[in-house]
Motif scaffolding. Sequence first.
Motif, mmCIF file in Angstrom:
data_model
loop_
_atom_site.group_PDB
_atom_site.id
_atom_site.type_symbol
_atom_site.label_atom_id
_atom_site.label_comp_id
_atom_site.label_asym_id
_atom_site.label_seq_id
_atom_site.Cartn_x
_atom_site.Cartn_y
_atom_site.Cartn_z
ATOM 1 N N VAL A 146 -8.087 -18.947 -1.888
ATOM 2 C CA VAL A 146 -8.343 -17.582 -2.332
ATOM 3 C C VAL A 146 -8.814 -17.576 -3.779
ATOM 4 O O VAL A 146 -9.800 -16.913 -4.136
ATOM 5 N N TRP A 167 -20.283 -6.397 -1.453
ATOM 6 C CA TRP A 167 -19.068 -5.840 -0.855
ATOM 7 C C TRP A 167 -17.945 -6.873 -0.938
ATOM 8 O O TRP A 167 -16.801 -6.558 -1.265
ATOM 9 N N SER A 168 -18.314 -8.138 -0.694
ATOM 10 C CA SER A 168 -17.326 -9.210 -0.716
ATOM 11 C C SER A 168 -16.656 -9.369 -2.070
ATOM 12 O O SER A 168 -15.490 -9.724 -2.149
ATOM 13 N N GLN A 224 -13.897 -7.015 -2.186
ATOM 14 C CA GLN A 224 -12.857 -7.417 -1.242
ATOM 15 C C GLN A 224 -12.106 -8.645 -1.770
ATOM 16 O O GLN A 224 -10.883 -8.676 -1.805
ATOM 17 N N THR A 225 -12.853 -9.634 -2.209
ATOM 18 C CA THR A 225 -12.236 -10.900 -2.610
ATOM 19 C C THR A 225 -11.426 -10.762 -3.888
ATOM 20 O O THR A 225 -10.392 -11.409 -4.053
ATOM 21 N N LEU A 226 -11.913 -9.916 -4.791
ATOM 22 C CA LEU A 226 -11.137 -9.721 -6.017
ATOM 23 C C LEU A 226 -10.014 -8.707 -5.803
ATOM 24 O O LEU A 226 -9.245 -8.438 -6.714
ATOM 25 N N GLY A 227 -9.941 -8.162 -4.601
ATOM 26 C CA GLY A 227 -8.836 -7.268 -4.290
ATOM 27 C C GLY A 227 -9.000 -5.893 -4.883
ATOM 28 O O GLY A 227 -8.044 -5.137 -5.015
ATOM 29 N N LYS A 230 -12.309 -18.694 -3.909
ATOM 30 C CA LYS A 230 -13.205 -17.636 -3.462
ATOM 31 C C LYS A 230 -13.403 -16.603 -4.572
ATOM 32 O O LYS A 230 -14.474 -16.029 -4.734
ATOM 33 N N GLN A 231 -12.334 -16.384 -5.322
ATOM 34 C CA GLN A 231 -12.440 -15.396 -6.398
ATOM 35 C C GLN A 231 -13.395 -15.885 -7.485
ATOM 36 O O GLN A 231 -14.121 -15.100 -8.078
ATOM 37 N N VAL A 288 -0.008 -18.562 0.723
ATOM 38 C CA VAL A 288 -1.419 -18.971 0.733
ATOM 39 C C VAL A 288 -1.525 -20.488 0.571
ATOM 40 O O VAL A 288 -2.325 -21.142 1.249
ATOM 41 N N ASN A 337 -5.546 -10.605 -1.708
ATOM 42 C CA ASN A 337 -6.393 -11.138 -2.785
ATOM 43 C C ASN A 337 -5.973 -10.568 -4.140
ATOM 44 O O ASN A 337 -5.900 -11.283 -5.137
ATOM 45 N N ARG A 338 -5.683 -9.276 -4.132
ATOM 46 C CA ARG A 338 -5.268 -8.601 -5.367
ATOM 47 C C ARG A 338 -3.953 -9.182 -5.871
ATOM 48 O O ARG A 338 -3.813 -9.524 -7.034
ATOM 49 N N MET A 365 -6.167 -15.776 7.217
ATOM 50 C CA MET A 365 -5.939 -14.788 6.163
ATOM 51 C C MET A 365 -5.370 -13.477 6.694
ATOM 52 O O MET A 365 -4.527 -12.856 6.057
ATOM 53 N N ALA A 419 -7.655 -7.600 1.306
ATOM 54 C CA ALA A 419 -7.924 -7.199 -0.076
ATOM 55 C C ALA A 419 -6.610 -7.121 -0.863
ATOM 56 O O ALA A 419 -6.538 -7.542 -2.024
ATOM 57 N N PHE A 420 -5.572 -6.632 -0.203
ATOM 58 C CA PHE A 420 -4.249 -6.527 -0.840
ATOM 59 C C PHE A 420 -3.750 -7.913 -1.227
ATOM 60 O O PHE A 420 -3.277 -8.145 -2.344
ATOM 61 N N ASP A 454 -8.309 -4.366 4.940
ATOM 62 C CA ASP A 454 -7.693 -3.941 3.681
ATOM 63 C C ASP A 454 -6.452 -4.766 3.361
ATOM 64 O O ASP A 454 -6.101 -4.939 2.197
ATOM 65 N N ASN A 461 -11.051 -3.639 -3.604
ATOM 66 C CA ASN A 461 -11.298 -2.720 -2.490
ATOM 67 C C ASN A 461 -10.020 -2.014 -2.037
ATOM 68 O O ASN A 461 -8.947 -2.599 -2.044
ATOM 69 N N ARG A 462 -10.178 -0.746 -1.681
ATOM 70 C CA ARG A 462 -9.095 0.023 -1.084
ATOM 71 C C ARG A 462 -9.675 0.703 0.155
ATOM 72 O O ARG A 462 -10.879 0.996 0.164
ATOM 73 N N PRO A 463 -8.847 0.980 1.139
ATOM 74 C CA PRO A 463 -9.397 1.616 2.340
ATOM 75 C C PRO A 463 -10.229 2.853 2.021
ATOM 76 O O PRO A 463 -11.282 3.070 2.602
ATOM 77 N N LEU A 504 -2.689 -12.055 -5.224
ATOM 78 C CA LEU A 504 -2.827 -13.441 -5.658
ATOM 79 C C LEU A 504 -3.473 -13.503 -7.038
ATOM 80 O O LEU A 504 -3.036 -14.259 -7.903
ATOM 81 N N ALA A 505 -4.493 -12.677 -7.256
ATOM 82 C CA ALA A 505 -5.144 -12.661 -8.563
ATOM 83 C C ALA A 505 -4.139 -12.255 -9.632
ATOM 84 O O ALA A 505 -4.060 -12.868 -10.703
ATOM 85 N N HIS A 545 -23.936 -8.390 1.649
ATOM 86 C CA HIS A 545 -22.596 -8.862 2.002
ATOM 87 C C HIS A 545 -21.850 -9.342 0.755
ATOM 88 O O HIS A 545 -20.648 -9.125 0.616
ATOM 89 N N ASN A 553 -14.890 -12.765 4.530
ATOM 90 C CA ASN A 553 -15.013 -11.306 4.647
ATOM 91 C C ASN A 553 -15.945 -10.867 5.770
ATOM 92 O O ASN A 553 -16.636 -9.860 5.646
#
Lengths: 647, 242, 252
Positions: B30, B197-198, B201-204, B33-34, C203, C237-238, C175, C234-235, C231, B206-208, C240-241, B194, C216
């Motif tokens: 992860v 958007w990624s 998502q990858t950095l967290g 990926k970040q 993880v 990932n957040r 994941m 994403a949670f 989502d 994103n929210r629904p 973990l960061a 992609h 993704n």
Amino acid sequence: MSTLLETKTGSDLDGKTPTGPIEERWDRHRFELKLVNPANRRRYRVIMVGSGLAGASAAASLGELGYHVDCFCYQDSPRRAHSIAAQGGINAAKNYRNDGDSIYRLFYDTVKGGDFRAREANVYRLAQISVEIIDQCVAQGVPFAREYGGLLDTRSFGGAQVSRTFYARGQTGQQLLLGAYQAMERQIGLGTVAMYPRHEMLELIVADGRARGIVTRDMVTGEIEAHMGDAVVLATGGYGNVFYLSTNAKGCNTTAIWRAHRKGAFFANPCFTQIHPTCIPVTGDHQSKLTLMSESLRNDGRVWVPKKMGDSRPPEQIPEAERDYFLERKYPSFGNLVPRDVASRAAKEACDQGRGVGPGGRGVYLDFAEAIARLGAGAIKERYGNLFDMYERITAENPYEAPMRIYPAVHYTMGGLWVDYDLMSTVPGLFVTGEANFSDHGANRLGASALMQGLADGYFILPYTLADYLAQVGPQPTDGNLAGVTEAMAEVGARVERLLAIDGDRTADSFHRELGQIMWDHCGMARNEAGLRKALDRIPELRDEFWRNLKVSGTNEELNPALEKAGRVADFLELAELTCIDALHRGESSGGHFREESQTPEGEARRDDEHFSYVAGWEFTGVLSEPVLHKEPLAFEYVHPSQRSYK
Amino acid sequence: MREDRAVTAATRSPPASGPAAPVLLPGTSVARKQLVAITGVVGVLYVLVHMLGNLHAFQGPRQLNHYGEYLRTIGEPLLPRSMLLWIARIVLLTAVTIHIGLTAQLALRSRAARPVRYVHPGVVQASYASRTMRWGGLALLGFIVFHLMDLSWGVHPHFVRGDVYHNAVTGFRRWPVTAVYLAAMAALGLHLYHGTWSVFQTLGVNRPRWDRAIHRGALTLALIVGLGFSTVPVAVLVHLVK
Amino acid sequence: MNLTLDVWRQRHAGDQGRIVRYQAGGISPDMSFLEMLDVVNEGLILGGDEPIAFDHDCREGICGMCGFMINGIAHGPERATTVCQLHMRHFRDGDSLTIEPWRAGAFPVVRDLIVDRSAFDRIIAAGGFISASTGSAPEANNIAVPKQDADSAMDAAACIGCGACVAACPNASAMLFTAAKVVHLGVLPQGQPERKGRVKAMVETMDGLGFGHCTNIGECAAVCPKEIGMDTIAFLNRDLARSAVLTGNGRA
């Protein structure tokens, strides 16, 4: 076991229940139980068979205390155990609703609901512990339903007049099991619990009169192994699959408890089986299991059949005046919320009168039209959305538009291995917890009480009572060279060989289906002497044929589903006979056991306290010899036995 | 039985996981990926600036060549000539190296994670863009090399150092070159759609409730960059820019 | 209905494995997919062949034991449905179906359609819990949980651990499974003290078990029988960061 004419009776059983005021019994008993020094606990090894609510909660708790636990399950992961399928909820006497609930009331309701065939002291302890269970589960992160203020929500369930049922949508069993599973995985990570998935217990090892281990078959390699310990706990669930079609998982079986029964553990009240009223009806011969629709549906759904016999009009074309809301009619004060046994029998009665609906006329309507009109489809979706979806997935009918069709199905077995107040069977060192024992539900279990009992046994009873036993016997050598180990392993090996060698032309499943049909017809919702005798004639014949004409393909030394199934069916064929013997001997109607000979003039169940106020514990004496009945007399000091009335 | 088992076992930390594969940079999949996401952001900012700069072509040769020269002189006289350009190049090169290196490493990991493939492959909803990130990315790498050779290093037949406008116009007059550019811009658009958007998502981040907006934003960005870059070669080909 | 089945047969983990063709005849549209396989298996056993081994238990979509690929789609064509709840009325007479086990290095094939998913248990053992030993719990209503958080926790906790997410992921990543547990425990107040360590440990274990990483793509969420969403990833990932950037307690 030949056809029974007269029951052979042995000495009475002693449940070893403490005396004194019922509120103080468990406290005082806990003080009297011996403790194991924390530093010594790691020297004890406990064999835990089963990883459901009762097994996983006990394994986790014992691991936390410092014992070593070896836990076995037949599934690929402990998280699959069938506790996961429980939908409705878990009872606890928290009285959060201020609606008059109390420990005493939960105790009272459970004893009464069980039709006065449970031990008072056990039930009181269960009600006391119910409160701690909720605390424990919340701390583990079980996502119970909440109110907007953030506090726990409860609902009324299964006919209870108070809202004492805690729930997590329609997946309460899943969430409670995952809580226990996660607690156990934590111990696995810490090394106190070792997990053996895909291992099936096929024999109990008894040495010097004590349960010392089990023989398992590694379901991947076929290896027959002995696992030794200082005590054995069976938390292997119920035997409802003796009926073939039930709401149990396909793998649920009686082998563990039946093997223990053959090694000396008495089997109590096998005829007390619960038929759940709200299941999806059978659609054809291919049916492999029945799906339960949560009892909570009866909170808003109305049960009815056409008044006319053989009325084949679609439900929406039957006018109100021609519908018979038979539960509301017969039981005006409880209506659709009468206990499970009463609701099931009423449905059967309506279908027997030729007023059933759907294919084969084995179904009744559960109608939400009135509730949808009153509360709106949105509110109904909020409450039962996942159940409605499941119904539609299985039947391809939309329950928001047409009434559901439901029919009773075997769901739970109140009977099980006999245990004393400490949950120990008649084999010293063999403990039995959860649905596998007989203890707390009497002749009928109330809704949302199974989860409560499984977790009470595992989290809060067994850790004390098992310690007492271990402290008394001290750590034992576990080298596997004990007398009895080789024999037990050889027996298992020989049995497997025998199953593989028959090479007949019927599959285990076909025998199982036939057995299930016999049981359902003669030992199902209503039983009578003639039918039971017929079943007792048929079952030994079928068993003979099984051992002559079974076909199992493949070998032992591989993953072999046909072989697994055959072994389980072989044990069901023996248990079925005992169940019928028990049903025949119990000439009264009580709870889930309805004897047609024992009913009131209005057709309600009539209990016979004068002759049957006891637990029937059966001693195994051989497949071809009659079991011996040992009675544990029941005394009711607090809840005076009365005829249950839900009118 | 293990002798070291403590009664207060509960306080011990969870056991270490199994041995991890050798890594270019340390950290979980992860975290890696970040880093891919962060370096991707550098790339996105770069292509955006590059694309906007290209639009000077529509203002004619003087403006475009002036812009090219301006890039070399930013910061003068405080900084030596081309200093900032070189810093940007180094940052970009580092970002691209990390981006590609980590992706390659993760791709190998993903290959190892499914040693036996499906006999009957199937896709439920995955977008073309999401499934072509690796091959599309690789194609873009090939294109970047071509593009540098073509317009920066002067492999181009009519190359005149310093005359950006001339090089572009003579280059894009050859339709195969323009075709390669346009194909590459389509690939870039997909990668950005992609990828952008990624990043969220990858950095967290994103929210629904933001998901749709981020998807639309990513699409808009991809279209702007892809079409923006494409205008110059197309304009040259149809003689709008001569 | 009559169907042609191309089924992956593999006797044991070390066996080569191959697709074998079977004809399934006399199938009722009311049967579940597993009941259809039961019929095929009865025939195989009587013919002296070994039945097609597949994992299954509750057959009501909650235990998570069943699952395989049907024509390349985990749990088959119906949305939010496990194979045990997939009914044959969704197929047509004469259909040809390819049935394969989940494919992932971390899920080795045990036999035929059965794979070993114990890797999931190991991810949970690494941190997918709240350390609350029996007896140590406070009174349940001392911990107020906003309804919204309880609902989010429940959405994620609905995961049945079937492994479809891994099977459908082009990278065989776990994941979605891992994230579902991270979210379940991470949104509840009870889960805060261990939040930071939990996500890292889970993880790291997931990586160590040989699962791929997330790109993704979203196939996992699309096949999830419990509709757990992207989502949750994403949670994770957040969290973990934040666990890498912030120090101190688990409150990320």
